[in-house]
Write a protein that holds these residues in place. Structure first.
Motif, PDB file in Angstrom:
ATOM      1  N   LYS A  85       0.840  -1.195   0.000  1.00  0.00           N
ATOM      2  CA  LYS A  85       0.000   0.000   0.000  1.00  0.00           C
ATOM      3  C   LYS A  85       0.881   1.253   0.000  1.00  0.00           C
ATOM      4  O   LYS A  85       1.717   1.427   0.867  1.00  0.00           O
ATOM      5  N   CYS A  86       0.683   2.099  -0.989  1.00  0.00           N
ATOM      6  CA  CYS A  86       1.448   3.336  -1.102  1.00  0.00           C
ATOM      7  C   CYS A  86       0.500   4.485  -1.437  1.00  0.00           C
ATOM      8  O   CYS A  86      -0.633   4.263  -1.849  1.00  0.00           O
ATOM      9  N   PRO A  94      -4.147   6.534  -3.347  1.00  0.00           N
ATOM     10  CA  PRO A  94      -3.548   5.265  -2.889  1.00  0.00           C
ATOM     11  C   PRO A  94      -3.406   4.279  -4.045  1.00  0.00           C
ATOM     12  O   PRO A  94      -4.233   4.241  -4.956  1.00  0.00           O
ATOM     13  N   PHE A  95      -2.352   3.493  -4.008  1.00  0.00           N
ATOM     14  CA  PHE A  95      -2.137   2.467  -5.028  1.00  0.00           C
ATOM     15  C   PHE A  95      -1.294   1.352  -4.420  1.00  0.00           C
ATOM     16  O   PHE A  95      -0.763   1.487  -3.317  1.00  0.00           O
ATOM     17  N   LYS A  96      -1.212   0.244  -5.134  1.00  0.00           N
ATOM     18  CA  LYS A  96      -0.412  -0.884  -4.685  1.00  0.00           C
ATOM     19  C   LYS A  96       0.743  -1.087  -5.652  1.00  0.00           C
ATOM     20  O   LYS A  96       0.545  -1.158  -6.868  1.00  0.00           O
ATOM     21  N   GLN A  97       1.942  -1.179  -5.083  1.00  0.00           N
ATOM     22  CA  GLN A  97       3.089  -1.413  -5.929  1.00  0.00           C
ATOM     23  C   GLN A  97       3.211  -2.896  -6.261  1.00  0.00           C
ATOM     24  O   GLN A  97       2.518  -3.741  -5.697  1.00  0.00           O
ATOM     25  N   ILE A  98       4.114  -3.224  -7.176  1.00  0.00           N
ATOM     26  CA  ILE A  98       4.199  -4.587  -7.698  1.00  0.00           C
ATOM     27  C   ILE A  98       4.806  -5.528  -6.676  1.00  0.00           C
ATOM     28  O   ILE A  98       4.322  -6.648  -6.475  1.00  0.00           O
ATOM     29  N   TYR A 107       5.546   7.111  -6.498  1.00  0.00           N
ATOM     30  CA  TYR A 107       4.528   7.564  -7.437  1.00  0.00           C
ATOM     31  C   TYR A 107       3.788   6.376  -8.032  1.00  0.00           C
ATOM     32  O   TYR A 107       4.349   5.287  -8.167  1.00  0.00           O
ATOM     33  N   CYS A 108       2.532   6.614  -8.387  1.00  0.00           N
ATOM     34  CA  CYS A 108       1.763   5.575  -9.055  1.00  0.00           C
ATOM     35  C   CYS A 108       2.264   5.419 -10.491  1.00  0.00           C
ATOM     36  O   CYS A 108       3.094   6.203 -10.959  1.00  0.00           O
TER      37      CYS A 108
END
Length: 224
Positions: A85-86, A94-98, A107-108
């Motif tokens: 979670k970032c 909010p986004f999820k990294q790989i 950054y997304c």
């Protein structure tokens, strides 16, 4: 005189009269056979009880190990979920990294692509602005024209007209262009103290003349 006593055998339940001795089975059994049979049965019961206790202990230990494994797995998955979670520094979304390995992404994906594209455009702008100075073998610094324009508040240093960013790269008379105050052809350098924001019209009029140098048809050619 030996003493005798009427007893009831704990094994065969027969009532007998026997001599009482100082042994541990005195007064409990009628014979050694009954004593041995009772001892064998108690030994078998203790062995069975030990097996039951051992089995229950192993079952409890397996359950404990399984609960600990499940707890560790749950904590690991929670850690990975928290690590994925970032929050994008650019759009605050909010986004999820790989991957959860390494540091968190700043950054997304879309913002990262935009920043990378902007970085590439800036590198091309810097390289293009230094090309003429390198050809003339004069001192050149890595200068981004946009930095110069923003420092000048997107205004021409010669006439003061507003030079919008949207006109950059066009043929409009108010298009912002990077001008060398002392031209490169006259020994000027490509450094921050020798560059300024000029509109396309003033830049074409100034050409490669030095500041405050008279031109035909103009009273002055480079000063504001």
């Amino acid at each position: 005189m030996p003493s005798y006593k009427n007893i009831v055998c704990e094994w065969c339940k027969h009532s007998v009269k026997r001599q009482v001795r100082g042994t541990k089975d005195a007064g409990r059994f009628c014979s050694r056979d009954c004593s041995y049979a009772s001892s064998s049965r108690m030994k078998a019961e203790r062995e069975a009880l030990r097996r039951i206790v051992t089995k229950q202990y192993k079952r409890a230990m397996r359950a404990l190990r399984e609960s600990r494994r499940v707890k560790r797995e749950r904590e690991r998955l929670q850690y990975i979920d928290d690590a994925l979670k970032c929050v994008c520094k650019s759009c605050n979304e909010p986004f999820k990294q790989i991957t959860h390995l390494g540091s968190k992404a700043a950054y997304c994906k879309s913002c990262a692509e935009q920043l990378e594209a902007e970085s590439n455009r800036k590198s091309r702008r810097v390289a293009k602005s230094r090309r003429r100075a390198r050809i003339r073998n004069t001192k050149s610094d890595p200068i981004d024209p946009f930095d110069v324009f923003e420092t000048a508040d997107w205004a021409c240093y010669l006439c003061g007209v507003n030079t919008p960013k949207s006109l950059r790269g066009t043929y409009d008379s108010r298009a912002p262009e990077l001008d060398h105050i002392i031209p490169l052809s006259k020994g000027g350098t490509h450094t921050m103290d020798n560059v300024a924001c000029a509109c396309r019209k003033c830049n074409n009029i100034k050409g490669d003349i030095l500041p405050n140098t008279p031109r035909r048809g103009n009273s002055s050619a480079g000063g504001p």
